[in-house]
Design a protein around this motif. Sequence first.
Motif, PDB file in Angstrom:
ATOM      1  N   LEU A 108       0.908  -1.295  -0.079  1.00 34.53           N
ATOM      2  CA  LEU A 108      -0.093   0.052   0.039  1.00 34.53           C
ATOM      3  C   LEU A 108       0.947   1.336  -0.143  1.00 34.53           C
ATOM      4  O   LEU A 108       1.868   1.300   0.690  1.00 34.53           O
ATOM      5  CB  LEU A 108      -0.802  -0.047   1.348  1.00 34.53           C
ATOM      6  CG  LEU A 108      -2.075  -0.964   1.226  1.00 34.53           C
ATOM      7  CD1 LEU A 108      -2.716  -0.847   2.648  1.00 34.53           C
ATOM      8  CD2 LEU A 108      -3.130  -0.932   0.281  1.00 34.53           C
ATOM      9  N   PRO A 110      -0.051   4.929  -0.913  1.00 33.94           N
ATOM     10  CA  PRO A 110      -0.994   6.030  -1.436  1.00 33.94           C
ATOM     11  C   PRO A 110      -0.103   7.262  -2.195  1.00 33.94           C
ATOM     12  O   PRO A 110      -0.897   7.730  -3.163  1.00 33.94           O
ATOM     13  CB  PRO A 110      -2.055   6.720  -0.131  1.00 33.94           C
ATOM     14  CG  PRO A 110      -1.160   5.925   1.012  1.00 33.94           C
ATOM     15  CD  PRO A 110      -0.453   4.824   0.523  1.00 33.94           C
ATOM     16  N   GLY A 115      -3.064   1.399  -4.281  1.00 34.57           N
ATOM     17  CA  GLY A 115      -4.091   0.864  -3.064  1.00 34.57           C
ATOM     18  C   GLY A 115      -4.306  -0.689  -3.409  1.00 34.57           C
ATOM     19  O   GLY A 115      -3.422  -1.271  -4.230  1.00 34.57           O
ATOM     20  N   PRO A 116      -5.174  -1.306  -2.695  1.00 27.96           N
ATOM     21  CA  PRO A 116      -5.516  -2.688  -2.664  1.00 27.96           C
ATOM     22  C   PRO A 116      -5.580  -3.259  -4.143  1.00 27.96           C
ATOM     23  O   PRO A 116      -5.263  -4.307  -4.269  1.00 27.96           O
ATOM     24  CB  PRO A 116      -6.710  -2.945  -1.729  1.00 27.96           C
ATOM     25  CG  PRO A 116      -6.695  -1.863  -0.907  1.00 27.96           C
ATOM     26  CD  PRO A 116      -6.139  -0.625  -1.762  1.00 27.96           C
ATOM     27  N   VAL A 146       7.100   1.792   6.837  1.00 26.82           N
ATOM     28  CA  VAL A 146       5.662   2.530   7.422  1.00 26.82           C
ATOM     29  C   VAL A 146       4.490   1.768   6.229  1.00 26.82           C
ATOM     30  O   VAL A 146       3.458   1.533   6.769  1.00 26.82           O
ATOM     31  CB  VAL A 146       5.714   4.071   7.270  1.00 26.82           C
ATOM     32  CG1 VAL A 146       4.398   4.582   7.162  1.00 26.82           C
ATOM     33  CG2 VAL A 146       6.550   4.541   8.344  1.00 26.82           C
ATOM     34  N   GLU A 147       5.032   1.768   5.085  1.00 24.61           N
ATOM     35  CA  GLU A 147       4.208   1.119   4.193  1.00 24.61           C
ATOM     36  C   GLU A 147       3.696  -0.423   4.310  1.00 24.61           C
ATOM     37  O   GLU A 147       2.711  -0.900   4.475  1.00 24.61           O
ATOM     38  CB  GLU A 147       4.446   1.306   2.509  1.00 24.61           C
ATOM     39  CG  GLU A 147       4.192   2.630   2.073  1.00 24.61           C
ATOM     40  CD  GLU A 147       5.310   3.657   2.313  1.00 24.61           C
ATOM     41  OE1 GLU A 147       6.685   3.048   2.856  1.00 24.61           O
ATOM     42  OE2 GLU A 147       5.430   4.728   1.662  1.00 24.61           O
ATOM     43  N   GLU A 149       4.005  -2.020   7.157  1.00 21.91           N
ATOM     44  CA  GLU A 149       3.312  -2.047   8.395  1.00 21.91           C
ATOM     45  C   GLU A 149       1.726  -1.998   8.058  1.00 21.91           C
ATOM     46  O   GLU A 149       1.062  -2.962   8.490  1.00 21.91           O
ATOM     47  CB  GLU A 149       3.562  -1.270   9.317  1.00 21.91           C
ATOM     48  CG  GLU A 149       5.049  -1.481  10.204  1.00 21.91           C
ATOM     49  CD  GLU A 149       5.073  -2.811  10.814  1.00 21.91           C
ATOM     50  OE1 GLU A 149       4.022  -3.371  11.143  1.00 21.91           O
ATOM     51  OE2 GLU A 149       6.236  -3.354  11.094  1.00 21.91           O
ATOM     52  N   ALA A 150       1.335  -0.925   7.218  1.00 25.76           N
ATOM     53  CA  ALA A 150       0.091  -0.564   7.011  1.00 25.76           C
ATOM     54  C   ALA A 150      -0.515  -1.583   6.121  1.00 25.76           C
ATOM     55  O   ALA A 150      -1.902  -1.984   6.278  1.00 25.76           O
ATOM     56  CB  ALA A 150      -0.033   0.600   6.244  1.00 25.76           C
ATOM     57  N   VAL A 153      -1.464  -4.586   8.396  1.00 25.48           N
ATOM     58  CA  VAL A 153      -2.673  -4.187   9.035  1.00 25.48           C
ATOM     59  C   VAL A 153      -3.934  -4.472   8.488  1.00 25.48           C
ATOM     60  O   VAL A 153      -4.885  -5.194   8.628  1.00 25.48           O
ATOM     61  CB  VAL A 153      -2.691  -2.775   9.812  1.00 25.48           C
ATOM     62  CG1 VAL A 153      -3.910  -2.531  10.081  1.00 25.48           C
ATOM     63  CG2 VAL A 153      -1.634  -2.800  10.861  1.00 25.48           C
ATOM     64  N   TYR A 154      -3.658  -4.099   7.039  1.00 31.44           N
ATOM     65  CA  TYR A 154      -4.922  -4.164   6.050  1.00 31.44           C
ATOM     66  C   TYR A 154      -5.074  -5.586   5.895  1.00 31.44           C
ATOM     67  O   TYR A 154      -6.349  -6.002   5.799  1.00 31.44           O
ATOM     68  CB  TYR A 154      -4.482  -3.339   4.874  1.00 31.44           C
ATOM     69  CG  TYR A 154      -5.755  -3.555   3.937  1.00 31.44           C
ATOM     70  CD1 TYR A 154      -6.838  -2.585   3.900  1.00 31.44           C
ATOM     71  CD2 TYR A 154      -5.591  -4.540   2.723  1.00 31.44           C
ATOM     72  CE1 TYR A 154      -7.840  -2.949   3.015  1.00 31.44           C
ATOM     73  CE2 TYR A 154      -6.621  -4.595   1.696  1.00 31.44           C
ATOM     74  CZ  TYR A 154      -7.682  -3.863   2.014  1.00 31.44           C
ATOM     75  OH  TYR A 154      -8.777  -4.040   1.090  1.00 31.44           O
ATOM     76  N   GLN A 157      -7.060  -7.742   8.977  1.00 33.43           N
ATOM     77  CA  GLN A 157      -8.183  -7.227   8.824  1.00 33.43           C
ATOM     78  C   GLN A 157      -9.146  -7.822   7.902  1.00 33.43           C
ATOM     79  O   GLN A 157     -10.270  -8.341   8.078  1.00 33.43           O
ATOM     80  CB  GLN A 157      -8.466  -5.675   8.439  1.00 33.43           C
ATOM     81  CG  GLN A 157      -8.132  -4.619   9.301  1.00 33.43           C
ATOM     82  CD  GLN A 157      -8.305  -3.075   8.835  1.00 33.43           C
ATOM     83  OE1 GLN A 157      -8.626  -3.088   7.792  1.00 33.43           O
ATOM     84  NE2 GLN A 157      -7.843  -2.121   9.635  1.00 33.43           N
ATOM     85  N   GLU A 158      -8.629  -8.164   6.651  1.00 32.13           N
ATOM     86  CA  GLU A 158      -9.374  -8.957   5.529  1.00 32.13           C
ATOM     87  C   GLU A 158      -9.224 -10.309   5.634  1.00 32.13           C
ATOM     88  O   GLU A 158     -10.157 -11.001   5.414  1.00 32.13           O
ATOM     89  CB  GLU A 158      -8.840  -8.576   4.057  1.00 32.13           C
ATOM     90  CG  GLU A 158      -8.668  -7.084   3.814  1.00 32.13           C
ATOM     91  CD  GLU A 158     -10.191  -6.738   3.473  1.00 32.13           C
ATOM     92  OE1 GLU A 158     -10.951  -7.155   2.650  1.00 32.13           O
ATOM     93  OE2 GLU A 158     -10.522  -5.476   4.120  1.00 32.13           O
ATOM     94  N   THR A 185      14.978   2.303  18.026  1.00 30.47           N
ATOM     95  CA  THR A 185      13.780   1.836  17.805  1.00 30.47           C
ATOM     96  C   THR A 185      13.510   0.418  17.536  1.00 30.47           C
ATOM     97  O   THR A 185      12.614  -0.307  18.058  1.00 30.47           O
ATOM     98  CB  THR A 185      13.290   2.415  16.402  1.00 30.47           C
ATOM     99  OG1 THR A 185      13.952   4.066  16.233  1.00 30.47           O
ATOM    100  CG2 THR A 185      11.670   2.202  16.070  1.00 30.47           C
TER     101      THR A 185
END
Lengths: 197, 374
Positions: A108, A110, A115-116, A146-147, A149-150, A153-154, A157-158, A185
């Motif tokens: 992902l 943006p 997108g998906p 960052v991407e 990880e998102a 997460v997506y 969810q799916e 970190t």
Amino acid sequence: MSVIDTLTGEFARLPGVGPKTALRLVHHLMKGKKDDTRRLARAMVELADRVRSCDVCGNFSEDALCEICSNPRRDQGILCVVEEAYEVGAIERTGQFRGLFHVLGGRLSPLDGIGPDELHMDSLLARIRDVEGRVREVIVATNSSVEGEATAVYLEQEIRPLGPTVTRLARGIPVGSDLEYVDGTTIAQALAGRREM
Amino acid sequence: MRLSGLAIRHFRNLGSQELELPSEGVALIGDNAQGKSNFLEAIYYLETLRSFRGARDQELISFEEGVFRVAGTMQPTDASVRSEVVAAAFERRGKRKKVTVDGAEPVRMGDALGHLAAVVFSPADIDLVSGGPSERRRFIDIVLSLNQPGYMSALQGYRKVLVRRNASLKTGQPGAVVQAWDKGLVTAGAVVMGARRDWVQGRGGAFGDYYRRVSNGEGARMAYRPNVSLEGATSGEDICAAFQEALSASSERERRMGTTVVGPHRDDILLRLEDADDELDLRTYGSGGQRRTAALALRLVEAQTIRDTRSQRPLILLDDVFAELDEGRSERVLELMEAEETGQVVLTAPKEADVRLRRDSLPRWRIESGKIST
């Protein structure tokens, strides 16, 4: 345009190769044995003609199904999701993973308009649905950017509503490195993900 | 920490000069537009690796030159500790910044920040009080980035996720895609909010105290006003939960606006006058003098933070700050600065008579058209 110029231009389009390196490569090929150059050219032609993506997982393959997907001894119950096909090799080389793969073809992003729908996500969900409960676990091995990880997460969810356990690769101290050279970190992540001995 | 040497090349109008700074500091005297502030800007560049006046790096290069460089020798107060050289250079053509600490490039630029332990007091500080919330966020972000480990990386992480989440919203991605960014946003955002809250709460007393002393008895308060209500949230997990809840509650509004509408990128720090009956926002109701006093108090709190967290007496840079305060206030600021544990002082003033801090002990330098004579 001369042959040399054309080839130099082609090389210069490759990642990590600038005009100077491209010219050096061309000179190297001219000085070397003609047979070597022909072998290189043939390999490139074959790469273009014969290598494709696996119909199921998106890995590099010379057939409709890649070697991993067509291997009956692999565990059909575990899927490992990676961003790019070349990352399959990185995991395969460990020899520790006996399941199957799924290549997203990116993550992902943006800011780049991804997108998906631009990724192989539907085919992943379809794969899980089609075998009705036979996929026990999906390992999300996207990068820890960052991407990445998102994207993880997506996916979580799916996928979770479809049944399988969703796991994420552990993050922490690289093997063999000294704690004092690891950035804060990473240490914080390693602390959060510590395990009982 | 004190600055014992400074080498400047092609920085603004300062040309190329190598200077040795006295241990007590120096008063730089010169007419307007001779380069006094540029000198302080060059010094403070070594602290934050950018201009405190908000100038872009290429604007700091002298006209007709391609690169500027500033190098400072830092001498720890403990004389047995070796001195350290921090150097920063910027090249116009490649837009490249190079920073070295004792000749070696740090792994990350952030590792080179804060070596000077300095605070600048400038007339533009009044914007901290008069300006919009972004001014105060910038202030606290710099203070915490320099003094609190982990803050800067959390802030950078937060901004990174925020741009991407906003891009998803702007392009009208489905809710699940937008929500994919929530976890990253919340995790980093909670660190930012927690640190801001702790700092404002912990330093609020000092702010009030400094304000009272400078204004001779008048009261003022500093309060964190997070965009996401943190009421009842104590632990990091509580803050995460509060932030996530606020995000979820605003999903319709952010969809309509095409941008993330809640989060620490909309925080503010309230600065209020304590009146007999009610509290008045200094930004709206404060007089010029009151706002300047509040800005000074913020800088004094910044200096105190450096003293406490880095166990160093900060280098104080004063850019002609007394010009606009009334006699009484400036007297009291001076007393305060003399009394506090301040280290070296570099101040600028248009006239000899304006040098009031350490009047008898600060050596005088003069500056004309960027040329400093010691």
